[in-house]
Design a protein around this motif. Structure first.
Motif, PDB file in Angstrom:
ATOM      1  N   ALA A  34       0.847  -1.294   0.106  1.00  0.00           N
ATOM      2  CA  ALA A  34       0.026  -0.060  -0.007  1.00  0.00           C
ATOM      3  C   ALA A  34       0.919   1.185  -0.027  1.00  0.00           C
ATOM      4  O   ALA A  34       0.463   2.254  -0.621  1.00  0.00           O
ATOM      5  N   LYS A  35       2.135   1.209   0.813  1.00  0.00           N
ATOM      6  CA  LYS A  35       2.812   2.542   0.777  1.00  0.00           C
ATOM      7  C   LYS A  35       3.737   2.820  -0.202  1.00  0.00           C
ATOM      8  O   LYS A  35       3.769   3.483  -1.031  1.00  0.00           O
ATOM      9  N   ALA A  36       4.257   1.469  -0.655  1.00  0.00           N
ATOM     10  CA  ALA A  36       5.429   1.491  -1.681  1.00  0.00           C
ATOM     11  C   ALA A  36       4.934   1.704  -3.120  1.00  0.00           C
ATOM     12  O   ALA A  36       5.431   2.393  -3.754  1.00  0.00           O
ATOM     13  N   PHE A  37       3.532   1.351  -3.471  1.00  0.00           N
ATOM     14  CA  PHE A  37       3.208   1.409  -4.852  1.00  0.00           C
ATOM     15  C   PHE A  37       1.681   2.327  -4.796  1.00  0.00           C
ATOM     16  O   PHE A  37       1.080   2.626  -5.740  1.00  0.00           O
ATOM     17  N   LYS A  59       8.231  -4.466  -0.623  1.00  0.00           N
ATOM     18  CA  LYS A  59       8.329  -3.020  -0.948  1.00  0.00           C
ATOM     19  C   LYS A  59       8.874  -2.997  -2.394  1.00  0.00           C
ATOM     20  O   LYS A  59       8.898  -1.829  -3.033  1.00  0.00           O
ATOM     21  N   ASP A  60       8.830  -3.668  -3.084  1.00  0.00           N
ATOM     22  CA  ASP A  60       9.470  -3.932  -4.465  1.00  0.00           C
ATOM     23  C   ASP A  60       8.780  -5.124  -5.128  1.00  0.00           C
ATOM     24  O   ASP A  60       8.892  -6.095  -4.593  1.00  0.00           O
ATOM     25  N   GLY A  61       8.365  -4.905  -6.418  1.00  0.00           N
ATOM     26  CA  GLY A  61       7.596  -6.097  -6.960  1.00  0.00           C
ATOM     27  C   GLY A  61       6.685  -5.531  -7.917  1.00  0.00           C
ATOM     28  O   GLY A  61       6.864  -4.602  -8.557  1.00  0.00           O
ATOM     29  N   ILE A  62       5.713  -6.508  -7.974  1.00  0.00           N
ATOM     30  CA  ILE A  62       4.567  -5.959  -8.952  1.00  0.00           C
ATOM     31  C   ILE A  62       3.321  -6.489  -8.244  1.00  0.00           C
ATOM     32  O   ILE A  62       2.919  -7.234  -7.369  1.00  0.00           O
ATOM     33  N   VAL A  63       2.222  -5.407  -8.338  1.00  0.00           N
ATOM     34  CA  VAL A  63       1.145  -5.548  -7.787  1.00  0.00           C
ATOM     35  C   VAL A  63       0.051  -5.709  -9.089  1.00  0.00           C
ATOM     36  O   VAL A  63      -0.044  -5.096 -10.164  1.00  0.00           O
ATOM     37  N   LEU A  64      -0.822  -6.838  -8.697  1.00  0.00           N
ATOM     38  CA  LEU A  64      -1.801  -7.027  -9.657  1.00  0.00           C
ATOM     39  C   LEU A  64      -3.090  -6.990  -9.334  1.00  0.00           C
ATOM     40  O   LEU A  64      -3.630  -7.352  -8.262  1.00  0.00           O
ATOM     41  N   PRO A  65      -3.733  -5.865 -10.095  1.00  0.00           N
ATOM     42  CA  PRO A  65      -5.187  -5.412  -9.442  1.00  0.00           C
ATOM     43  C   PRO A  65      -6.248  -6.328 -10.172  1.00  0.00           C
ATOM     44  O   PRO A  65      -5.956  -6.868 -11.168  1.00  0.00           O
TER      45      PRO A  65
END
Length: 70
Positions: A34-37, A59-65
């Motif tokens: 939530a914070k990082a992205f 804190k690093d990576g990919i978020v898939l909505p």
């Protein structure tokens, strides 16, 4: 659209041990995402995350909505 979300939920976790699929995303990782992205407003719509950090902070990576978030 729900068929895509269902397919992804059922199959993404087999991609890597660093992939976490909702609702099985640990709370600490979800808070860091939530914070990082900057997705705190849409946190309920996170379908999956890929944690690309060495120590697992997410804190690093990919978020898939989820498809309905786009």
């Amino acid at each position: 659209m729900n068929n895509v979300n269902t397919f992804l939920k059922e199959n993404l976790s087999s991609v890597s041990k660093n992939v976490f699929v909702a609702p099985g995303i640990p709370e600490k990782k979800l808070n860091n995402v939530a914070k990082a992205f900057n997705v705190a407003d849409n946190l309920n719509a996170v379908l999956a995350i890929y944690d690309n950090t060495v120590f697992g902070s997410a804190k690093d990576g990919i978020v898939l909505p989820a498809k309905n978030w786009l």
